[in-house]
Design an enzyme around this catalytic site. Structure first.
Site, PDB file in Angstrom:
ATOM      1  N   GLY A   1       0.786  -1.230   0.000  1.00 26.40           N
ATOM      2  CA  GLY A   1       0.000   0.000   0.000  1.00 26.40           C
ATOM      3  C   GLY A   1       0.815   1.275   0.000  1.00 26.40           C
ATOM      4  O   GLY A   1       0.269   2.361   0.147  1.00 26.40           O
ATOM      5  N   HIS A   2       2.120   1.191  -0.174  1.00 23.76           N
ATOM      6  CA  HIS A   2       2.972   2.388  -0.088  1.00 23.76           C
ATOM      7  C   HIS A   2       3.934   2.416  -1.269  1.00 23.76           C
ATOM      8  O   HIS A   2       5.052   1.941  -1.157  1.00 23.76           O
ATOM      9  CB  HIS A   2       3.760   2.363   1.213  1.00 23.76           C
ATOM     10  CG  HIS A   2       4.422   3.656   1.540  1.00 23.76           C
ATOM     11  ND1 HIS A   2       5.735   3.926   1.230  1.00 23.76           N
ATOM     12  CD2 HIS A   2       3.966   4.754   2.167  1.00 23.76           C
ATOM     13  CE1 HIS A   2       6.056   5.129   1.674  1.00 23.76           C
ATOM     14  NE2 HIS A   2       4.999   5.645   2.244  1.00 23.76           N
ATOM     15  N   PHE A   3       3.631   2.858  -2.328  1.00 24.90           N
ATOM     16  CA  PHE A   3       2.512   3.486  -2.987  1.00 24.90           C
ATOM     17  C   PHE A   3       1.929   2.528  -4.004  1.00 24.90           C
ATOM     18  O   PHE A   3       2.621   1.642  -4.468  1.00 24.90           O
ATOM     19  CB  PHE A   3       2.966   4.782  -3.664  1.00 24.90           C
ATOM     20  CG  PHE A   3       3.336   5.866  -2.695  1.00 24.90           C
ATOM     21  CD1 PHE A   3       2.361   6.724  -2.214  1.00 24.90           C
ATOM     22  CD2 PHE A   3       4.642   6.033  -2.266  1.00 24.90           C
ATOM     23  CE1 PHE A   3       2.694   7.747  -1.342  1.00 24.90           C
ATOM     24  CE2 PHE A   3       4.965   7.053  -1.393  1.00 24.90           C
ATOM     25  CZ  PHE A   3       4.004   7.912  -0.924  1.00 24.90           C
TER      26      PHE A   3
END
Length: 142
Positions: free
Chosen positions: A45-47
């Protein structure tokens, strides 16, 4: 105490152990490495579609290698399961991204160690010897 014994005394385990190898350590500083596995959960989730390592994780890698390993070394056999470690301050400049599968090297230089407080200058470099982040980290060992 040898480098592997120091790593074994770290109060972390996978997936939150960020020390692969301790290259050198003495009363003035430490140097070690960590390779970021592309399957680490935070990359999901990053990124989106272009993962990079979060700054808080880079800070943790620098703290584990440059501060906690050095603290264990300085305490020698005075470090036990009853010993507590707490991060007290950080001042880190982030200069380049670190991507999944990258190997980084952390170099720390002791600024001072007194009254249980250890403060170090820390630098993280990528495999191309480029500085990706640097600053100061301090912690207390009780």
């Amino acid at each position: 105490m040898n480098n592997k014994e120091i790593i074994a005394k770290l109060p972390y385990s996978a997936p939150f152990l960020f020390v692969d190898e301790l290259i050198s350590i003495n009363e003035n500083g430490a140097e070690g490495t960590f390779t970021f596995d592309e399957n680490l959960d935070f990359y999901k989730g990053h990124f989106k579609d272009k993962p990079i390592t979060p700054g808080v994780i880079l800070t943790e890698v620098m703290a584990q290698i440059g501060l906690v390993c050095l603290g264990i070394y300085l305490l020698n056999n005075g470090f036990s399961k009853n010993t507590s470690i707490a991060l007290t301050s950080t001042n880190i400049d982030f200069l380049k991204p670190v991507f999944p599968s990258e190997k980084v090297t952390v170099i720390s230089e002791k600024m001072y160690f007194r009254f249980g407080k250890l403060k170090c200058k820390v630098t993280m470099k990528n495999e191309n010897e480029e500085v990706v982040c640097r600053g100061e980290i301090a912690g207390i060992i009780i």
